[in-house]
Design an enzyme around this catalytic site. Sequence first.
Site, short mmCIF file in Angstrom:
data_model
loop_
_atom_site.label_atom_id
_atom_site.label_comp_id
_atom_site.label_asym_id
_atom_site.label_seq_id
_atom_site.Cartn_x
_atom_site.Cartn_y
_atom_site.Cartn_z
N GLY A 180 -9.64 16.11 1.41
CA GLY A 180 -11.06 16.14 1.02
C GLY A 180 -11.86 15.15 1.83
N GLY A 181 -12.91 14.62 1.21
CA GLY A 181 -13.80 13.70 1.91
C GLY A 181 -13.11 12.43 2.37
N GLY A 415 -21.37 20.23 39.25
CA GLY A 415 -21.80 19.41 38.13
C GLY A 415 -20.70 18.46 37.69
N ALA A 416 -19.46 18.89 37.86
CA ALA A 416 -18.34 18.04 37.45
C ALA A 416 -18.24 16.80 38.34
CB ALA A 416 -17.05 18.84 37.47
C1 HXC Z 1 -5.29 10.16 -9.83
C2 HXC Z 1 -3.36 10.65 -8.70
C3 HXC Z 1 -4.08 11.27 -7.68
C4 HXC Z 1 -5.51 11.29 -7.79
C5 HXC Z 1 -2.00 11.39 -7.20
N1 HXC Z 1 -2.09 10.76 -8.36
N2 HXC Z 1 -3.22 11.73 -6.76
N3 HXC Z 1 -3.96 10.09 -9.77
N4 HXC Z 1 -6.05 10.72 -8.88
N5 HXC Z 1 -6.27 11.82 -6.85
C6 HXC Z 1 -1.00 10.25 -9.19
C7 HXC Z 1 -0.24 11.37 -9.85
O1 HXC Z 1 -0.87 11.75 -11.05
C8 HXC Z 1 1.09 10.66 -10.11
O2 HXC Z 1 0.90 9.81 -11.20
C9 HXC Z 1 1.25 9.80 -8.89
O3 HXC Z 1 -0.06 9.64 -8.34
C10 HXC Z 1 2.13 10.41 -7.84
O4 HXC Z 1 1.64 11.71 -7.55
P1 HXC Z 1 2.56 13.01 -7.53
O5 HXC Z 1 1.66 14.16 -7.72
O6 HXC Z 1 3.69 12.83 -8.49
O7 HXC Z 1 3.13 12.96 -6.08
P2 HXC Z 1 3.57 14.17 -5.15
O8 HXC Z 1 4.37 15.14 -5.94
O9 HXC Z 1 4.24 13.54 -3.98
O10 HXC Z 1 2.25 14.89 -4.68
C11 HXC Z 1 1.34 14.23 -3.83
C12 HXC Z 1 -0.03 14.97 -3.81
C13 HXC Z 1 -0.50 15.17 -5.28
C14 HXC Z 1 0.15 16.32 -3.12
C15 HXC Z 1 -0.97 14.14 -3.01
O11 HXC Z 1 -0.44 13.89 -5.93
C16 HXC Z 1 -1.89 15.66 -5.34
O12 HXC Z 1 -2.13 16.88 -5.19
N6 HXC Z 1 -2.84 14.77 -5.67
C17 HXC Z 1 -4.21 15.14 -5.82
C18 HXC Z 1 -4.83 15.39 -4.49
C19 HXC Z 1 -6.26 15.69 -4.64
O13 HXC Z 1 -6.65 16.84 -4.88
N7 HXC Z 1 -7.09 14.62 -4.59
C20 HXC Z 1 -8.47 14.66 -4.83
C21 HXC Z 1 -9.10 15.11 -3.55
S1 HXC Z 1 -10.81 15.15 -3.65
P3 HXC Z 1 2.05 9.52 -12.27
O14 HXC Z 1 1.38 8.67 -13.29
O15 HXC Z 1 2.50 10.84 -12.77
O16 HXC Z 1 3.10 8.79 -11.50
C22 HXC Z 1 -11.19 13.73 -3.00
C23 HXC Z 1 -12.64 13.61 -2.81
C24 HXC Z 1 -12.93 12.46 -1.93
O17 HXC Z 1 -10.42 12.92 -2.70
C25 HXC Z 1 -14.35 12.59 -1.47
C26 HXC Z 1 -14.75 11.43 -0.65
C27 HXC Z 1 -16.14 11.58 -0.16
#
Ligand code: HXC
Length: 525
Positions: A180-181, A415-416
């Site tokens: 994402g961002g 030009g290059a």
């Molecule tokens: C809160 C999060 C988290 C998040 C992971 N965790 N991402 N907690 N917010 N964004 C936590 C999980 O709940 C878990 O907690 C621990 O971190 C480990 O994650 P797992 O999922 O068990 O790890 P894994 O199986 O290795 O998977 C990794 C992953 C997955 C693929 C990255 O965690 C995931 O899909 N996370 C979300 C990704 C996402 O969509 N992020 C938001 C993007 S939008 P526990 O307590 O169970 O250990 C964004 C906008 C930004 O970021 C904009 C900026 C301008």
Amino acid sequence: MAKGKGKSKGITEAKIKAFEEKRDVLLGMGGEKMIKKQHDLGKLTARERLDIFFDKGTFQEVQLFVKHRSTLFGLDKKEIKADGVVTGFGKVNGRTIFCAAQDFTSAGGSLGEMHSKKIWKVMDMALDARKPFVALNDSGGARIQEGVPSLDGYGGIFYRNTIGSGYIPQITAIMGPTAGGAVYSPALTDWVFMVKESSYMYITGPDVIKAVIGEEVTHDELGGAIAHATKSGVCHFATENDEDCINKIKTLLSYLPDSCHSPLPVAECTDSPDRECPELDQIIPDRATRGYDMRKVVAAVADNNEIFEPHALWAPNIVVAFIRIMGKPVGVIANNPGSGAGVLDCNASDKASRFIRFCDAFNIPILTFADVPGYMPGTQQEWAGIISHGAKLLHVYSEATVPKITVVTRKDYGGAYIGMCSKYLGADYVMAWPSAEIAVMGAEGACNIIYRREIAAAEDPAAKRAELVGSYEEQFNNPYFAASMGIIEEVIAPRETRKRVATLLEVLKDKSEVRPPRKHNNIPL
Ligand code: HXC
């Protein structure tokens, strides 16, 4: 001390012990199970990475005790050690560097309000102290439970990335997920490193892509290190593993100053400035259409033949590289006739332009090697906007005020020719090898245009064309026409290149150019 009053104990031992216990709990981050999971994925934890990065015993952690303050979605009951990011500063090969390292073992390194404020703090310190900032990213992205403060956390990072741009070097290593961002802080920094197989970055992941446009792609194909190092150019260095990544960051830092106001780092030099490079006398192939590896030219000229090459896998028709000459960093931009004839296309123009701007921002002199047949023709490039991309190159060379030296090794057409830092685009000194051909275009193409009628009307068109091409080549396929007009300063033997460049860098080291005052220029982006 007053009699009978017992010796003052200051801070009691019990308080120190309690402090140490609290600290040690936090230092344990996500705990053994999560650390094992991290290791099983071939990844190190944030603290293990920092141990490799900083000189032993120099890392000083900042804001270890910060906690999130969100009460939403169960977070009031969740302790996130160090709020998922280790921040601080220390010495890297004796120089102070600021760093933020996200720790996936601690709530997935997710970025919430306080996590981001820890990062802001070290970024602000780096800006105030005028020292480089390095981010080691390993995060699930915005902490979903916290809501909009997480997004604002990113906003504050992007703002600081931008304010610091061109002021202090900023480097990001992607050492896990970045989605994402969250990808935009890396993209706003000067250099992006990625670790093969264990890192990826993309705006939208495979699931969303499948749902929206039906395309099936894996994380790695979409946004892995190789994808970004070869296809998008977002990644400058695709590294083998965490350790390799960190060591390469250290190598890069060795070429960079602390800030745009700091002197360039000077390495000890064991190579002679007068060293001749006889191998260069043989490097130009007999046939004009044959390629050769321009990296060999760059390496021959560099101290101890060492080159450090960003973007090695992207737009290989141009090479950008850091070298040292007499121990001082130099940025090299060189067409590579060994790949796609060294033609300039959109990607090559972007790659060179960003590198030139970085070098100029941090006062690193620019050395250009030109062997270029022209800009890439065709609808694909025209519609991709080669006019604007090519214009960037003209803009950045013109605006750069560092010493600019150009060496024409062979073709330098059209030009290059201008785009590869010609004299009137602002080069301080242009040299050409005897093999140089400086012309509006190649002889064949030129004769097909200007002698079209004569060739068509000739009894033997092929013989006529050969004759006309011969006379065009005699006129332009050499450096002497340009030299006679003072467009190039010198014709030099290839073997003399290092010596000449070393002398010129010394002569030009105090160069100062002033531009008219304005808010900022308007580069054709
Ligand atoms: C809160 C999060 C988290 C998040 C992971 N965790 N991402 N907690 N917010 N964004 C936590 C999980 O709940 C878990 O907690 C621990 O971190 C480990 O994650 P797992 O999922 O068990 O790890 P894994 O199986 O290795 O998977 C990794 C992953 C997955 C693929 C990255 O965690 C995931 O899909 N996370 C979300 C990704 C996402 O969509 N992020 C938001 C993007 S939008 P526990 O307590 O169970 O250990 C964004 C906008 C930004 O970021 C904009 C900026 C301008």
